[in-house]
Design a protein around this motif. Structure first.
Motif, PDB file in Angstrom:
ATOM      1  N   GLU A   1      45.260  38.334  31.675  1.00 35.50           N
ATOM      2  CA  GLU A   1      45.999  37.695  30.586  1.00 35.50           C
ATOM      3  C   GLU A   1      47.209  38.505  30.112  1.00 35.50           C
ATOM      4  N   GLU A   2      47.094  39.823  30.124  1.00 31.58           N
ATOM      5  CA  GLU A   2      48.161  40.644  29.539  1.00 31.58           C
ATOM      6  C   GLU A   2      49.127  41.201  30.579  1.00 31.58           C
ATOM      7  N   ALA A   3      48.605  41.784  31.638  1.00 36.05           N
ATOM      8  CA  ALA A   3      49.447  42.519  32.572  1.00 36.05           C
ATOM      9  C   ALA A   3      50.178  41.597  33.547  1.00 36.05           C
ATOM     10  N   THR A   4      51.393  41.990  33.889  1.00 37.69           N
ATOM     11  CA  THR A   4      52.143  41.330  34.958  1.00 37.69           C
ATOM     12  C   THR A   4      52.332  42.278  36.144  1.00 37.69           C
ATOM     13  N   ASP A   5      52.364  43.576  35.866  1.00 37.24           N
ATOM     14  CA  ASP A   5      52.531  44.609  36.891  1.00 37.24           C
ATOM     15  C   ASP A   5      51.345  45.565  36.791  1.00 37.24           C
ATOM     16  N   ILE A   6      50.631  45.748  37.891  1.00 35.83           N
ATOM     17  CA  ILE A   6      49.401  46.540  37.865  1.00 35.83           C
ATOM     18  C   ILE A   6      49.453  47.602  38.951  1.00 35.83           C
ATOM     19  N   SER A   7      49.200  48.855  38.549  1.00 33.84           N
ATOM     20  CA  SER A   7      49.160  49.972  39.496  1.00 33.84           C
ATOM     21  C   SER A   7      47.734  50.506  39.576  1.00 33.84           C
ATOM     22  N   PHE A   8      47.212  50.601  40.798  1.00 34.67           N
ATOM     23  CA  PHE A   8      45.898  51.190  41.027  1.00 34.67           C
ATOM     24  C   PHE A   8      46.084  52.621  41.522  1.00 34.67           C
ATOM     25  N   PHE A   9      45.280  53.542  40.985  1.00 36.44           N
ATOM     26  CA  PHE A   9      45.245  54.928  41.432  1.00 36.44           C
ATOM     27  C   PHE A   9      43.820  55.173  41.923  1.00 36.44           C
ATOM     28  N   VAL A  10      43.669  55.289  43.226  1.00 41.28           N
ATOM     29  CA  VAL A  10      42.342  55.274  43.845  1.00 41.28           C
ATOM     30  C   VAL A  10      42.050  56.616  44.493  1.00 41.28           C
ATOM     31  N   GLY A  11      41.018  57.297  43.980  1.00 49.65           N
ATOM     32  CA  GLY A  11      40.583  58.549  44.584  1.00 49.65           C
ATOM     33  C   GLY A  11      39.718  58.286  45.799  1.00 49.65           C
ATOM     34  N   MET A  12      39.946  59.058  46.862  1.00 47.84           N
ATOM     35  CA  MET A  12      39.259  58.821  48.131  1.00 47.84           C
ATOM     36  C   MET A  12      38.048  59.729  48.337  1.00 47.84           C
ATOM     37  N   ALA A  13      37.690  60.520  47.328  1.00 49.14           N
ATOM     38  CA  ALA A  13      36.525  61.395  47.472  1.00 49.14           C
ATOM     39  C   ALA A  13      35.254  60.558  47.565  1.00 49.14           C
TER      40      ALA A  13
END
Length: 390
Positions: A338-350
């Protein structure tokens, strides 16, 4: 480039007893930043109507996005679509909405109900010109757009809602407009508006729609950013880079996962405050860190968010759950949908040692798959997505 986002939401009902919908919405964005949305309504209902509307929508969207003349588009449609053996006509009614940089709209309509234009929650008349083309009247409108302007395109199943049931002559467009004005909120997304409009039609039809019914809503929204961090990095030496990249991004910040939350709290030099209060017994409770907008558990919570996201693209039946509940999955869903239009994921691979218990159905590959599926589903919603792996 302005800071606006063209939010597009659609929702449809099949005619009662039909497996296929005779309405189609096709969306195309070209390299010039022009968004083309086409709503078509095939003749009749069922398989034939579905084929007619799909062909028409794809032909028009492709040709208009390529900046071809509307006369050429219509000629291609007439030459391509089969002729109905009963009615001896071959067409699908259509509405074309062309949005340029979220600032201007061109609306081209043939035989569909008129597009409703709303500004500050009130309907305004669109300036309109008409032209004759192959014996058909085409109506054309152009309008400049500002923040929170809304365009609502519908198939005739909307204005026919309730015929012979709750309403004698259907739902006149003036009453549809009054309903939209009454329900309007600047917080509503395009999908939410399309959903409550078609749900109202379904109520008027007493859940047995007498016609395919579709609403396509376009809303001009300011861009809003959200960032989601999940999992520690594969190399501990990358931790500071991961955290600084995450926290320096503008917008809301969501941290998911127990280990990730502890690392984020340490990085911020803040206390991680946990809770044992379960709002939804199947979703772990939220926690708190000063400087973070939302702190949640990881895989179980994201699995529920993915379920809500997939439903959002389909029937949106879970809207009444995640839009009001305050459990972790609902809060993430509301923020992302509902709120975001641009979303960034920061994904740790451990690889999380806690997930290596063979009795637990959670593994590293499952976390990766969840993020991949969620990011792709959000892209289909029209969100601008970036995924960063560490």
């Amino acid at each position: 480039m302005n800071n606006f986002f063209t939010d597009i939401g659609t929702y449809s009902l099949n005619k009662f007893g039909e497996e296929l919908c005779g309405d189609t919405v096709e969306m195309v964005e070209n390299e010039n930043g022009e968004v083309v949305v086409v709503l078509t309504d095939g003749l009749g209902s069922g398989v034939k109507a579905s084929i007619l509307s799909i062909l028409t929508a794809k032909i028009i969207a492709t040709m208009v996005a390529a900046s071809m003349d509307i006369e050429e588009c219509l000629s291609a449609i007439v030459a391509t679509l089969p002729v109905c053996e009963v009615r001896k006509v071959a067409y699908s009614t259509f509405t074309i909405i062309r949005i340029l940089n979220s600032e201007e709209a061109e609306i081209i309509q043939y035989d569909n109900p008129r597009v409703i234009f709303m500004r500050k929650g009130k309907s305004l008349d669109l300036p309109e010109t008409s032209m004759e083309m192959g014996g058909k009247t085409i109506n054309i409108s152009r309008v400049s757009l500002i923040e929170n302007d809304v365009l609502v395109a519908v198939s005739d199943g909307v204005i026919h809602a309730g015929v012979g049931k709750t309403l004698s002559f259907g739902w006149p467009q003036k009453d549809v407009i009054k309903y939209l004005e009454r329900k309007y909120s600047p917080k509503h997304t395009a999908k939410t508006m399309a959903t409550f409009l078609v749900d109202a039609c379904n109520d008027l039809y007493e859940e047995e729609p007498g016609d395919d019914t579709t609403a396509c809503v376009i809303k001009i929204r300011p861009r809003k950013h959200a960032n989601l961090l999940i999992g520690p990095p594969s190399e501990t030496s990358d931790l500071n880079q991961m955290m600084s990249s995450f926290f320096c991004k503008e917008g809301k910040h969501i941290v998911c996962g127990g280990t990730t939350s502890k690392l984020a709290a340490t990085y911020l030099n803040e206390e991680l405050k946990t809770s044992l209060v379960y709002i939804d017994p199947s979703i772990p409770p939220t926690a708190k860190i000063d400087g973070v907008d939302l702190v949640t558990e990881g895989v179980i919570t994201i699995s529920r968010v993915l379920l809500y996201a997939q439903d959002y693209l389909a029937d949106n039946k879970f809207y009444r759950t995640w839009s009001v509940q305050k459990d972790a999955a609902s809060l993430i869903a509301y923020l992302l949908f509902e709120e975001a239009t641009d979303i960034s994921f920061f994904v740790g691979m451990a690889v999380n040692p806690a997930h290596q218990n063979p009795d637990l159905p959670i593994g590293f590959s499952i976390k990766m798959r969840l993020i991949e599926e969620l990011s792709e589903t959000l892209r289909k919603m029209g969100k601008r997505i970036s995924v960063n792996y560490f």
